[in-house]
Design a protein around this motif. Structure first.
Motif: not given
Length: 361
Positions: A45, A60, A73-75, A84, A101, A103, A117-118
């Motif tokens: 995280s 990123f 990968i989640n945002l 993502l 990635t 954002i 949060q990534i």
């Protein structure tokens, strides 16, 4: 109405977990498991914010070690959870492979000053240690505004000074290790505490989760079914405690990776009318409950009949504690609990079907 208030409180906890103060020189916070089984997935995280009102995007990069691959990968923020897209690339300045990635910071839900949060999920091969590195650039069109890094770093410094690094350690699970208890979806495992005689009861166990948003444990008054404490993870995979019947004097939610084991210690101090919750030796919640005077009416309930989240627990112990809480942390990896003044009242290794009946009579 009460349910809506509970949901709102959980959302507020999620905000508070983002409000953890950074080092005065940092604009990010990285959390990852202390030990990871080989040949398994794990989560990392990264919590940060957009410090530049003019920034349009955050580029990123993830620089993996050999044998470590990126799955997803989640945002995540208060408003939404987004998956993502990422691509494989070569970072030309370092001549190393990386994942990339982008954002979109023009999204109003992650406007300037808002924490997000990534959340990254990886898979490890046969490794005992590895270093992952991360690199972030805040951009306005083609102009660099700053970096996801130490605030003292300027854009004129070398790239290596702008990399964030995470040292990871892995272990090979013991082939002779015992079994664990699987709490199935929509099921519960209950243990009444009235058979334990103690003014300072320590309950400790290991837990491994599969998904975020898991209701792990509820401490209940079995006479009137009042839920005194709920022990859960949020959608941000932060472990926390909530209670509608106690005064919470301290709260520090911690990140929990899925598929990794964590040690939990819960101390019921009846003389002080206080309850302490620890994860891997770190205090995450301290609660004062004036009606906490005995064990007679209390019951532990693992799982939740209404949730579709399965998880595992192992080495569940009930201890009449007459030492400091540190004795729990020192003994967490051993089946034989050693302490001069404390007594193990019951211990469940979950190796046999009749173990619960023989230990909790």
């Amino acid at each position: 109405m009460l349910k809506n208030l509970i949901i709102l409180f959980i959302l507020l906890l999620s905000v508070n977990c983002f409000a953890i103060p950074y080092n005065s020189q940092d604009n990010y916070k990285l959390k990852y498991p202390k030990y990871i089984p080989i040949h398994s997935s794990f989560d990392i995280s990264l919590i940060t914010s957009n410090p530049y009102s003019a920034a349009g995007r955050l580029i990123f990069y993830i620089i993996p070690a050999d044998g470590i691959s990126l799955n997803t990968i989640n945002l995540n923020n208060i408003s939404e959870n987004l998956k993502l897209n990422f691509t494989s690339t070569i970072m030309t300045n370092l001549n190393v492979p990386a994942y990339k990635t982008i954002i979109d910071l023009s999204d109003t839900s992650i406007s300037s000053g808002t924490y997000f949060q990534i959340l990254m999920n990886f898979y490890s091969d046969d490794k005992l240690s590895a270093n992952l590195r991360f690199y972030g650039i805040y951009m306005k069109a083609d102009s660099v505004l700053g970096y996801l890094s130490n605030n003292a770093v300027t854009r004129y410094e070398s790239l290596t000074n702008q990399l964030l690094e995470v040292p990871l350690k892995f272990y090979s699970p013991n082939k002779n290790a015992g079994k664990s208890l699987l709490i199935e979806k929509y099921s519960i495992f209950q243990i009444p505490l009235n058979n334990f005689s103690s003014n300072n009861l320590l309950v400790e166990f290991w837990v491994k989760l599969n998904k975020q948003g898991t209701e792990i444990l509820t401490v209940k008054n079995k006479i009137n079914s009042t839920e005194l404490f709920k022990f859960f993870t949020s959608s941000f995979q932060t472990l926390s405690v909530t209670s509608n019947y106690s005064r919470q004097d301290y709260l520090y939610p911690v990140f929990m990776s899925n598929k990794s084991w964590y040690h939990i210690s819960i101390l019921f101090s009846y003389k002080k009318h206080e309850t302490y919750f620890y994860c891997n030796g770190q205090l995450i919640s301290k609660n004062r409950l004036k009606d906490l005077t005995s064990l007679d009416n209390l019951e532990l309930e693992f799982g939740d009949m209404n949730q579709g989240r399965a998880f595992q627990i192992d080495l569940l112990r009930f201890i009449d504690l007459h030492n400091s809480i540190d004795v729990s942390f020192r003994n967490k990896n051993y089946r034989n609990f050693r302490a001069d003044s404390s007594t193990v009242l019951a211990q469940l290794n979950f190796d046999h079907l009749d173990e619960v009946a023989s230990q909790i009579a």
